[in-house]
Design a protein around this motif. Structure first.
Motif, PDB file in Angstrom:
ATOM      1  N   LEU A  25      52.636  42.232  57.115  1.00  0.00           N
ATOM      2  CA  LEU A  25      52.943  43.341  56.213  1.00  0.00           C
ATOM      3  C   LEU A  25      53.221  42.822  54.805  1.00  0.00           C
ATOM      4  CD1 LEU A  25      53.367  46.444  56.293  1.00  0.00           C
ATOM      5  CD2 LEU A  25      55.792  45.983  56.615  1.00  0.00           C
ATOM      6  N   TYR A  26      53.937  41.710  54.732  1.00  0.00           N
ATOM      7  CA  TYR A  26      54.254  41.091  53.446  1.00  0.00           C
ATOM      8  C   TYR A  26      52.965  40.638  52.757  1.00  0.00           C
ATOM      9  CZ  TYR A  26      56.488  37.989  50.042  1.00  0.00           C
ATOM     10  OH  TYR A  26      56.890  37.385  48.889  1.00  0.00           O
ATOM     11  N   ALA A  27      52.105  39.979  53.489  1.00  0.00           N
ATOM     12  CA  ALA A  27      50.847  39.488  52.915  1.00  0.00           C
ATOM     13  C   ALA A  27      49.963  40.639  52.453  1.00  0.00           C
ATOM     14  CB  ALA A  27      50.114  38.623  53.939  1.00  0.00           C
ATOM     15  N   ALA A  28      49.942  41.725  53.197  1.00  0.00           N
ATOM     16  CA  ALA A  28      49.053  42.840  52.877  1.00  0.00           C
ATOM     17  C   ALA A  28      49.578  43.721  51.742  1.00  0.00           C
ATOM     18  CB  ALA A  28      48.828  43.695  54.125  1.00  0.00           C
ATOM     19  N   HIS A  29      50.890  43.873  51.589  1.00  0.00           N
ATOM     20  CA  HIS A  29      51.424  44.876  50.671  1.00  0.00           C
ATOM     21  C   HIS A  29      52.367  44.358  49.581  1.00  0.00           C
ATOM     22  CE1 HIS A  29      49.658  48.040  53.055  1.00  0.00           C
ATOM     23  NE2 HIS A  29      50.127  47.450  54.145  1.00  0.00           N
ATOM     24  N   ARG A  30      52.636  43.067  49.572  1.00  0.00           N
ATOM     25  CA  ARG A  30      53.567  42.533  48.591  1.00  0.00           C
ATOM     26  C   ARG A  30      53.130  42.816  47.163  1.00  0.00           C
ATOM     27  NH1 ARG A  30      54.518  38.455  45.117  1.00  0.00           N
ATOM     28  NH2 ARG A  30      52.499  37.527  45.442  1.00  0.00           N
ATOM     29  N   LEU A  31      51.883  42.532  46.822  1.00  0.00           N
ATOM     30  CA  LEU A  31      51.423  42.723  45.445  1.00  0.00           C
ATOM     31  C   LEU A  31      51.486  44.185  45.021  1.00  0.00           C
ATOM     32  CD1 LEU A  31      48.439  40.225  45.203  1.00  0.00           C
ATOM     33  CD2 LEU A  31      50.705  40.042  44.185  1.00  0.00           C
ATOM     34  N   GLN A  32      51.107  45.081  45.914  1.00  0.00           N
ATOM     35  CA  GLN A  32      51.175  46.513  45.616  1.00  0.00           C
ATOM     36  C   GLN A  32      52.633  46.928  45.347  1.00  0.00           C
ATOM     37  OE1 GLN A  32      50.186  48.814  49.065  1.00  0.00           O
ATOM     38  NE2 GLN A  32      50.644  50.752  48.087  1.00  0.00           N
ATOM     39  N   LEU A  33      53.551  46.433  46.140  1.00  0.00           N
ATOM     40  CA  LEU A  33      54.961  46.781  45.964  1.00  0.00           C
ATOM     41  C   LEU A  33      55.551  46.130  44.713  1.00  0.00           C
ATOM     42  CD1 LEU A  33      56.051  46.583  49.696  1.00  0.00           C
ATOM     43  CD2 LEU A  33      55.816  48.653  48.299  1.00  0.00           C
ATOM     44  N   VAL A  34      55.109  44.911  44.393  1.00  0.00           N
ATOM     45  CA  VAL A  34      55.571  44.256  43.164  1.00  0.00           C
ATOM     46  C   VAL A  34      55.082  45.033  41.944  1.00  0.00           C
ATOM     47  CG1 VAL A  34      55.360  42.180  41.727  1.00  0.00           C
ATOM     48  CG2 VAL A  34      55.865  41.954  44.160  1.00  0.00           C
ATOM     49  N   ARG A  35      53.825  45.504  41.971  1.00  0.00           N
ATOM     50  CA  ARG A  35      53.310  46.322  40.860  1.00  0.00           C
ATOM     51  C   ARG A  35      54.152  47.588  40.690  1.00  0.00           C
ATOM     52  NH1 ARG A  35      47.918  45.743  43.275  1.00  0.00           N
ATOM     53  NH2 ARG A  35      47.235  43.710  42.622  1.00  0.00           N
ATOM     54  N   LEU A  36      54.472  48.224  41.799  1.00  0.00           N
ATOM     55  CA  LEU A  36      55.318  49.416  41.753  1.00  0.00           C
ATOM     56  C   LEU A  36      56.675  49.078  41.131  1.00  0.00           C
ATOM     57  CD1 LEU A  36      56.120  52.341  42.562  1.00  0.00           C
ATOM     58  CD2 LEU A  36      56.773  51.397  44.801  1.00  0.00           C
ATOM     59  N   ALA A  37      57.267  47.996  41.569  1.00  0.00           N
ATOM     60  CA  ALA A  37      58.577  47.597  41.059  1.00  0.00           C
ATOM     61  C   ALA A  37      58.517  47.213  39.584  1.00  0.00           C
ATOM     62  CB  ALA A  37      59.140  46.444  41.892  1.00  0.00           C
ATOM     63  N   VAL A  38      57.433  46.554  39.157  1.00  0.00           N
ATOM     64  CA  VAL A  38      57.294  46.185  37.736  1.00  0.00           C
ATOM     65  C   VAL A  38      57.271  47.442  36.873  1.00  0.00           C
ATOM     66  CG1 VAL A  38      55.680  45.244  36.029  1.00  0.00           C
ATOM     67  CG2 VAL A  38      56.225  43.923  38.053  1.00  0.00           C
ATOM     68  N   LEU A  39      56.572  48.468  37.334  1.00  0.00           N
ATOM     69  CA  LEU A  39      56.532  49.714  36.577  1.00  0.00           C
ATOM     70  C   LEU A  39      57.906  50.370  36.498  1.00  0.00           C
ATOM     71  CD1 LEU A  39      53.188  51.196  37.906  1.00  0.00           C
ATOM     72  CD2 LEU A  39      53.630  50.225  35.631  1.00  0.00           C
ATOM     73  N   LEU A  40      58.742  50.126  37.495  1.00  0.00           N
ATOM     74  CA  LEU A  40      60.070  50.744  37.505  1.00  0.00           C
ATOM     75  C   LEU A  40      61.105  49.936  36.737  1.00  0.00           C
ATOM     76  CD1 LEU A  40      60.138  51.893  41.233  1.00  0.00           C
ATOM     77  CD2 LEU A  40      59.799  53.321  39.208  1.00  0.00           C
ATOM     78  N   VAL A  41      61.097  48.605  36.873  1.00  0.00           N
ATOM     79  CA  VAL A  41      62.132  47.778  36.238  1.00  0.00           C
ATOM     80  C   VAL A  41      61.649  47.050  34.992  1.00  0.00           C
ATOM     81  CG1 VAL A  41      63.468  47.460  38.348  1.00  0.00           C
ATOM     82  CG2 VAL A  41      61.725  45.787  37.745  1.00  0.00           C
TER      83      VAL A  41
END
Length: 188
Positions: A25-41
Motif C-alpha cells: 500500500l505504501y509503495a502504491a500510494h505514497r507519492l499520491q498521498l505526499v502530493r495531497l499533503a504538499v498541497l495542504l501544508v
C-alpha cells in the motif's frame, strides 16, 4: 489505482479473509498521498512527515488494515487531518511572541506596590464583615466557592452574591479614596 491484497488464513475453520499489506500500500500510494499533503501544508518535508504519520496510524488500526477498501480511504482522511494539525501548530508557533524581558522591580516599584496594598486593605476594612471574609478567603487564600461556603457555613449562591456585592463596594470605596486623595493634592 487499485489496492493489492494478499490472502492469509486467519485461523482454522474461519476461512480466508483479505488483508492489506501495508508495504504494498505504501509503495502504491505514497507519492499520491505526499502530493495531497504538499498541497495542504505547502512544504515537502512536512508533507512526508504527514504521510508517514498516516501510515503509522494505519499500522496501529487492525480494523482498517483488514478491509482493503477502507485502508486507502483511512489514509486520505488521516493525511488531511494530520495536515490540519500541522498547520494549526505552525500558525500557533508563528503567533507566539516571547514575553519581553522585564527589569527587576526597583525600590520605587516596591513603594508604589506597598501603597496600593495599603489602599486595598484600607478599603477592605470599610466592607461588612461577611463581605470582607468572602473576599479574603477567595482572593488571598485562593479558596473555591465550595470551600468558602463550607468554611463560613453558607451556601455557594450566598458566596457568589456576597463576593459580587463586596467587589462593587470595594471599587466604590477605592474610587472614593482616590478622588479624595486627588482633590487633597489639588488644594495644596
Amino acid at each position: 489505482m487499485s489496492t493489492r491484497t494478499t490472502t492469509t488464513r486467519t485461523g482454522v475453520g474461519t476461512g480466508m479473509e483479505p488483508t492489506v499489506d501495508i508495504t504494498d500500500l505504501y509503495a502504491a500510494h505514497r507519492l499520491q498521498l505526499v502530493r495531497l499533503a504538499v498541497l495542504l501544508v505547502d512544504d515537502f518535508a512536512s508533507a512526508e512527515d504527514v504521510v508517514q504519520d498516516a501510515f503509522a496510524a494505519l499500522a496501529r488500526r487492525p480494523d482498517a488494515v483488514q478491509d482493503p477498501s477502507k485502508a486507502l480511504a483511512y489514509l486520505r482522511v488521516s493525511v488531511v487531518n494530520t495536515a490540519r494539525s500541522a498547520l494549526r501548530r505552525r500558525r500557533t508557533a508563528r503567533a507566539y511572541s516571547p514575553p519581553d524581558d522585564v527589569a527587576p522591580p526597583g525600590p520605587e516599584d516596591a513603594a508604589v506596590l506597598a501603597e496600593e496594598h495599603r489602599e486595598v486593605i484600607a478599603a477592605l476594612h470599610t466592607l461588612a464583615p461577611r463581605q470582607r471574609e468572602v473576599l479574603v478567603l477567595r482572593y488571598w487564600s485562593n479558596l473555591s466557592e465550595a470551600e468558602i461556603a463550607r468554611t463560613l457555613g453558607i451556601s455557594q449562591g450566598t458566596v457568589k452574591s456576597t463576593a459580587s456585592r463586596a467587589l462593587v463596594a470595594l471599587e466604590k470605596s477605592m474610587t472614593k479614596a482616590a478622588s479624595a486623595a486627588t482633590s487633597g493634592k489639588e488644594e495644596r
